[in-house]
Design an enzyme around this catalytic site. Structure first.
Site, PDB file in Angstrom:
ATOM      1  N   ALA A 283       0.805  -1.215   0.000  1.00  0.00           N
ATOM      2  CA  ALA A 283       0.000   0.000   0.000  1.00  0.00           C
ATOM      3  C   ALA A 283       0.841   1.269   0.000  1.00  0.00           C
ATOM      4  O   ALA A 283       0.354   2.340  -0.341  1.00  0.00           O
ATOM      5  CB  ALA A 283      -0.924   0.005   1.226  1.00  0.00           C
ATOM      6  N   LYS A 284       2.109   1.161   0.432  1.00  0.00           N
ATOM      7  CA  LYS A 284       3.042   2.284   0.473  1.00  0.00           C
ATOM      8  C   LYS A 284       2.426   3.501   1.170  1.00  0.00           C
ATOM      9  O   LYS A 284       2.570   4.638   0.732  1.00  0.00           O
ATOM     10  CB  LYS A 284       3.527   2.638  -0.928  1.00  0.00           C
ATOM     11  CG  LYS A 284       4.259   1.480  -1.619  1.00  0.00           C
ATOM     12  CD  LYS A 284       4.720   1.852  -3.013  1.00  0.00           C
ATOM     13  CE  LYS A 284       5.481   0.697  -3.661  1.00  0.00           C
ATOM     14  NZ  LYS A 284       4.606  -0.452  -4.017  1.00  0.00           N
ATOM     15  N   ARG A 285       1.769   3.242   2.291  1.00  0.00           N
ATOM     16  CA  ARG A 285       1.175   4.328   3.061  1.00  0.00           C
ATOM     17  C   ARG A 285       2.255   5.097   3.799  1.00  0.00           C
ATOM     18  O   ARG A 285       3.326   4.578   4.079  1.00  0.00           O
ATOM     19  CB  ARG A 285       0.149   3.774   4.047  1.00  0.00           C
ATOM     20  CG  ARG A 285      -1.056   3.087   3.399  1.00  0.00           C
ATOM     21  CD  ARG A 285      -1.825   4.048   2.504  1.00  0.00           C
ATOM     22  NE  ARG A 285      -3.133   3.526   2.137  1.00  0.00           N
ATOM     23  CZ  ARG A 285      -3.479   3.069   0.942  1.00  0.00           C
ATOM     24  NH1 ARG A 285      -2.574   3.050  -0.021  1.00  0.00           N
ATOM     25  NH2 ARG A 285      -4.691   2.628   0.695  1.00  0.00           N
TER      26      ARG A 285
END
Length: 273
Positions: free
Chosen positions: A95-97
């Site tokens: 998700a690369k949050r």
């Protein structure tokens, strides 16, 4: 999932393969578009065909968000299927949050509690208070973007800042965070030559390594520079496996690709362990 369970699965299967579920309706076999939920039907078939050769699955969240509510429902069904039928599989939300405080906590709850992922990829650019809300979750793992495989990685990650490359500062700094033992790191296979120095900074952390296969990374180099006594690697392949065929044999073709990678990994395990 406790890290020891992941290591035990790797040793049992003689594989450290992670299959990326980057499911695109424009690329899946056309006959599946007639299904009620084409994304889930595709994922289910891929999982059933590859599970014995891999130890992890990594849905890239963008491929589900792109389809709105229907995409999220497909993701929920995929995770429910994995957790019910193949609970030994390590699951990663790609998700690369990366946000601060309550926002990161809510992202963590969404993926760790609501969807029951084991791990999530996180961008560390905003610092400690964007990472530690994720590491607060017991038996969950936060995978920090360190040195990625894309061309634009050189824009920032390898720049010298105060005498050292920025990605090394990310590695060193994050090891001081609370619950740093729950951290893993993304290191691209196309940057395999950097792994020796990376291992000097994070000698025992698991590394998630994309870029083997379609992006041309070398499995042999990744193992040579990155493997530890506890293996310490999850090597991801997405397009090279899931789109091995665009016909009705897509699942068996994916299984064959996954098996070939597993066998290559078994050979590397014998060589380095």
């Amino acid at each position: 999932m406790e890290i020891q369970k992941l290591v035990a699965q790797i040793k049992r299967k003689k594989s450290f393969l992670c299959v990326g579920l980057d499911t695109d309706l424009e690329k899946i076999p056309p006959h599946l578009l007639q299904e009620e939920d084409p994304i889930f039907s595709f994922n289910k078939a891929i999982i059933d065909a590859t599970h014995e050769f891999c130890v992890a699955y990594k849905p890239n969240i963008a491929f589900y968000e792109a389809y709105g509510l229907d995409g999220w429902k497909s993701l929920e069904k995929t995770m429910a299927y994995l957790n019910d039928k193949y609970p030994e599989q390590f699951t990663i939300a790609d998700a690369k949050r990366g946000d601060i405080g309550n926002t990161s906590t809510r992202y963590a709850k969404a993926f760790f509690e609501t969807l029951n992922f084991d791990a999530i990829t996180v961008a560390p650019y905003m610092g400690k208070d964007s990472v530690e809300p994720f590491t607060a979750f017991e038996n969950k793992h936060t995978i920090v973007l360190a040195l990625t495989s894309n061309e634009g990685a050189y824009d920032f990650q390898t720049k010298i800042v105060e005498g050292t490359e920025l990605y090394k500062t990310v590695l060193r700094t994050t090891t001081t965070y609370t619950n740093a033992d729950r951290l893993m790191y993304v290191v691209g296979a196309t940057k395999a030559s950097y792994l020796k120095e990376i291992r000097e900074i994070v000698p025992n952390s698991f590394l998630l390594v994309p870029g083997v296969g379609a992006q041309g990374g070398s499995l042999e180099e990744v193992c040579q520079y990155g493997m530890t006594q506890e293996i310490g690697l999850l090597v991801n392949s997405s397009r090279g496996i899931i789109y091995a065929s665009d016909s009705t044999d897509f699942a068996s073709a994916a299984g064959a690709k996954a098996k070939a990678l597993q066998q290559a990994m078994e050979a590397q395990l014998k060589m380095y362990l």
